[in-house]
Scaffold this motif. Structure first.
Motif, PDB file in Angstrom:
ATOM      1  N   GLN A 428       0.830  -1.204   0.000  1.00 18.76           N
ATOM      2  CA  GLN A 428       0.000   0.000   0.000  1.00 18.76           C
ATOM      3  C   GLN A 428       0.865   1.255   0.000  1.00 18.76           C
ATOM      4  OE1 GLN A 428      -2.548  -0.646   3.428  1.00 18.76           O
ATOM      5  NE2 GLN A 428      -3.148  -2.648   2.633  1.00 18.76           N
ATOM      6  N   GLN A 429       1.973   1.202   0.709  1.00 24.20           N
ATOM      7  CA  GLN A 429       2.877   2.359   0.752  1.00 24.20           C
ATOM      8  C   GLN A 429       3.564   2.567  -0.587  1.00 24.20           C
ATOM      9  OE1 GLN A 429       5.814   2.093   3.908  1.00 24.20           O
ATOM     10  NE2 GLN A 429       5.378   4.184   4.517  1.00 24.20           N
ATOM     11  N   LEU A 430       3.962   1.480  -1.239  1.00 20.18           N
ATOM     12  CA  LEU A 430       4.587   1.601  -2.548  1.00 20.18           C
ATOM     13  C   LEU A 430       3.619   2.225  -3.554  1.00 20.18           C
ATOM     14  CD1 LEU A 430       6.978   1.111  -4.444  1.00 20.18           C
ATOM     15  CD2 LEU A 430       6.122  -1.223  -4.800  1.00 20.18           C
ATOM     16  N   ALA A 431       2.324   1.910  -3.432  1.00 14.54           N
ATOM     17  CA  ALA A 431       1.328   2.518  -4.317  1.00 14.54           C
ATOM     18  C   ALA A 431       1.307   4.038  -4.149  1.00 14.54           C
ATOM     19  CB  ALA A 431      -0.056   1.930  -4.027  1.00 14.54           C
ATOM     20  N   MET A 432       1.510   4.511  -2.939  1.00  8.65           N
ATOM     21  CA  MET A 432       1.565   5.957  -2.706  1.00  8.65           C
ATOM     22  C   MET A 432       2.789   6.573  -3.367  1.00  8.65           C
ATOM     23  SD  MET A 432       0.599   5.989   1.345  1.00  8.65           S
ATOM     24  CE  MET A 432      -0.676   4.905   1.989  1.00  8.65           C
ATOM     25  N   VAL A 433       3.921   5.885  -3.296  1.00 11.17           N
ATOM     26  CA  VAL A 433       5.136   6.390  -3.925  1.00 11.17           C
ATOM     27  C   VAL A 433       4.934   6.502  -5.433  1.00 11.17           C
ATOM     28  CG1 VAL A 433       7.609   6.001  -4.262  1.00 11.17           C
ATOM     29  CG2 VAL A 433       6.536   5.372  -2.095  1.00 11.17           C
ATOM     30  N   ARG A 434       4.250   5.542  -6.009  1.00 15.30           N
ATOM     31  CA  ARG A 434       3.996   5.578  -7.455  1.00 15.30           C
ATOM     32  C   ARG A 434       3.191   6.819  -7.826  1.00 15.30           C
ATOM     33  NH1 ARG A 434       1.836  -0.225  -9.353  1.00 15.30           N
ATOM     34  NH2 ARG A 434       2.189   0.745 -11.387  1.00 15.30           N
ATOM     35  N   LEU A 435       2.172   7.119  -7.043  1.00 14.27           N
ATOM     36  CA  LEU A 435       1.370   8.312  -7.331  1.00 14.27           C
ATOM     37  C   LEU A 435       2.210   9.579  -7.174  1.00 14.27           C
ATOM     38  CD1 LEU A 435      -2.235   9.116  -6.639  1.00 14.27           C
ATOM     39  CD2 LEU A 435      -0.562  10.687  -5.675  1.00 14.27           C
ATOM     40  N   ARG A 436       3.035   9.661  -6.129  1.00 11.05           N
ATOM     41  CA  ARG A 436       3.849  10.859  -5.917  1.00 11.05           C
ATOM     42  C   ARG A 436       4.836  11.077  -7.068  1.00 11.05           C
ATOM     43  NH1 ARG A 436       0.283  13.080  -2.838  1.00 11.05           N
ATOM     44  NH2 ARG A 436       0.051  12.097  -0.790  1.00 11.05           N
ATOM     45  N   ALA A 437       5.390  10.010  -7.596  1.00 12.65           N
ATOM     46  CA  ALA A 437       6.326  10.141  -8.712  1.00 12.65           C
ATOM     47  C   ALA A 437       5.639  10.758  -9.925  1.00 12.65           C
ATOM     48  CB  ALA A 437       6.919   8.771  -9.056  1.00 12.65           C
ATOM     49  N   VAL A 438       4.437  10.289 -10.227  1.00 14.23           N
ATOM     50  CA  VAL A 438       3.687  10.841 -11.355  1.00 14.23           C
ATOM     51  C   VAL A 438       3.255  12.276 -11.052  1.00 14.23           C
ATOM     52  CG1 VAL A 438       1.589  10.598 -12.748  1.00 14.23           C
ATOM     53  CG2 VAL A 438       2.884   8.566 -12.067  1.00 14.23           C
ATOM     54  N   GLU A 439       2.754  12.496  -9.849  1.00 16.34           N
ATOM     55  CA  GLU A 439       2.228  13.802  -9.458  1.00 16.34           C
ATOM     56  C   GLU A 439       3.267  14.907  -9.649  1.00 16.34           C
ATOM     57  OE1 GLU A 439       0.206  15.836  -5.463  1.00 16.34           O
ATOM     58  OE2 GLU A 439       1.151  13.855  -5.361  1.00 16.34           O
ATOM     59  N   HIS A 440       4.508  14.626  -9.287  1.00  9.45           N
ATOM     60  CA  HIS A 440       5.531  15.664  -9.295  1.00  9.45           C
ATOM     61  C   HIS A 440       6.572  15.498 -10.403  1.00  9.45           C
ATOM     62  CE1 HIS A 440       3.875  17.319  -5.664  1.00  9.45           C
ATOM     63  NE2 HIS A 440       3.942  16.139  -5.069  1.00  9.45           N
TER      64      HIS A 440
END
Length: 529
Positions: A428-440
């Motif tokens: 679940q935490q890795l999924a958040m990192v994936r979103l942050r990479a795309v977001e920024h």
């Protein structure tokens, strides 16, 4: 006039009708199950809009309290299993209390959706939009209150493999959540209409909305290439005993780095420009005289690899407090710049309401020293890169990650310690990192003491994903980012706009209900005459 044309025009308010209870209860429970399946470990992202649709159907044309009760069922069916990893730290009672409390936000949003049914019945096109606004609104509140909020289980964090993830580059996690919920609202409207043609049109619109993400370009970093090593040293034993193994954990990370240095010397691996260790790689404060041996061991690793190491460690003070930090350790010179975790985790790193919490769990006093938070964004110069650091749960908070990018971060690093949790939480935490990479628009790494560790590119794709409860070292070339994405520039403005529109929609529903009530009262007066 076709059935689709009718849907586009205002319809007369539909009087309340008595709907059967048990189908709604089953739909609410199924909604929670579908939402759960959307998140890792299952990771079936397309289940998220289905879960939203099932809850929307369950609460439509019901009263506020009935909708709230159904929303609570959905929240419990979703969050109790999603957050089951918290039992390892807190035990059963805190897990269930946290899950029920978080489910309460979804319950209130479902009650609001039920209360807004007259608005949907008058303007049928509004159902998908209203659904998206209410979901975004409840997440905005849940992410902030109380004690700084707990953003786990946001719809956006379920979309790692969905085309909708790409919309994060435009509006971050709030926009992705909004679009997932709008998709669910379209599916609900398609089922509710009971018209094949309208159902196909609305279902097609839902599909088109999901696929629209494929048209959104992600932001690829175009800066210099840097070689990054991540070190997952592992721990002797999982669980709370991790804290009693501090020296062994430090030795594991030092030894893994020394092995990497030997491979570099033998020409079997590229020399990294920087090395990243996880949170709690050294739970021994290496800056105090009593722990000079810890300092010596970290220096040994940095000198051997001949590159700066970003060390996750603890520093004692001020007073009786402790700080959770990322510390840059230079070869030859030792400790340098430090980032102090800005959002310590309540009831884990510090203990609010300690006397009350003691009634719930006998593990409260394991937190002997409250952690204190830092006051500056986590931007550290590590070798050739300005690294934006988020420690553990900080990756879930929009503002904490954005602050590093607006502060000049070229690369994102999430240091975490999952030894107290399980593979589901790590996923679940890795999924958040994936979103942050795309977001920024930044390449990113997640590095854990025990797993999962991985590299993530600015498109959200993972590589060198480690196993859980194992030692792992990986080296990869990443690109440094420079330009900011639209999401980085806009920050919380998108979320504020969506929440504001949700408030207006709620007010509009109240106006319609009031007018309907007056119309009924006038009808009664006319009949009496």
């Amino acid at each position: 006039m076709t059935s689709v044309d009718v849907a586009a025009e205002p319809a007369a308010p539909v009087p309340p009708v008595r709907r059967r209870r048990w189908p709604a209860v089953l739909a609410a429970l199924a909604a929670g199950g579908a939402l759960l399946l959307a998140f890792p470990n299952a990771g079936l992202w397309w289940c998220a809009p289905i879960g939203v649709a099932l809850l929307a159907l369950a609460v439509h044309r019901r009263g506020f309290w009935a909708g709230t009760g159904l929303g609570l069922l959905t929240g419990l069916a979703f969050l109790v299993p999603l957050l089951s990893w918290t039992t390892i730290v807190g035990g059963a009672a805190p897990w269930l209390i946290l899950s029920a409390f978080e489910a309460g936000y979804l319950a209130l949003a479902a009650g609001a959706a039920a209360w807004c049914s007259p608005l949907v019945d008058r303007y049928r096109w509004s159902w998908p939009v209203l659904t998206g606004l209410l979901w975004t609104g409840q997440e905005a509140v849940r992410d902030r209150y109380p004690f700084g909020g707990f953003p786990w289980g946001r719809l956006a964090f379920s979309q790692g493999d969905s085309p909708l993830l790409r919309w994060a580059v435009v509006g971050g996690a709030p926009l992705v959540t909004f679009l997932v919920a709008v998709t669910g609202g379209l599916l609900a409207a398609a089922v509710w209409r009971r018209s094949l043609r309208a159902g196909l049109v609305l279902g097609g619109a839902a599909t088109a909305l999901v696929l629209s993400g494929l048209l959104v370009p992600t932001a690829a970093p175009h800066g210099p290439a840097v070689t990054v090593a991540i070190v997952q040293g592992n721990v002797p034993r999982l669980g709370l005993e991790f804290n009693a193994q501090r020296r062994a954990v430090l030795d594991n990370h030092v030894d893994a780095t020394l092995d990497l240095a030997a491979q570099v010397a033998a020409g079997k691996s590229r020399r990294p420009d920087l090395v990243i260790w996880p949170e709690n790689a050294s739970d021994i404060d290496p800056l105090i005289a009593e722990d000079a041996d810890a300092r010596a061991r970290i220096s040994q690793a940095a000198d051997a690899i001949r590159a700066p190491i970003l060390v996750g460690t603890l520093l004692y003070g001020p007073g009786d407090h402790t700080r959770n930090v990322a510390l840059v350790w230079q070869p030859g010179t030792g400790p340098g710049d430090t980032y102090v975790k800005r959002h310590p985790v309540p009831f884990a790193e510090y203990m609010p309401l300690r006397s009350l919490a003691r009634l719930v769990s006998d593990r409260v006093d394991l937190v002997r020293s409250d952690f204190v938070g830092g006051d500056r964004p986590g931007v550290l110069r590590v070798g050739p890169a300005r690294v934006g650091v988020a420690i553990c749960f900080e990756v879930a908070y929009d503002g904490l990650v954005r602050d590093t990018v607006t502060g000049g971060a070229q690369l994102l690093a999430v240091q975490t310690n999952n030894a107290d949790f399980d593979p589901a939480e790590a996923g679940q935490q890795l999924a958040m990192v994936r979103l942050r990479a795309v977001e920024h628009g930044r390449d990113a790494v997640m590095v854990s003491t025990v797993g999962i560790s991985a590299f993530v590119d600015a498109g959200g794709h993972t590589s060198d994903v480690s196993g859980f409860n194992t030692r792992a070292v990986a080296v990869r070339e990443l690109r440094l980012g420079g330009a900011r994405t639209l999401a980085s520039e806009l920050g919380p403005a998108v979320e504020y706009m969506l929440v504001g529109l949700g408030v207006l929609a709620f007010a509009g529903a109240g106006f319609i209900r009031r007018r309907s009530r007056r119309s009924i009262e006038r009808g009664h007066d006319t009949g009496a005459r």
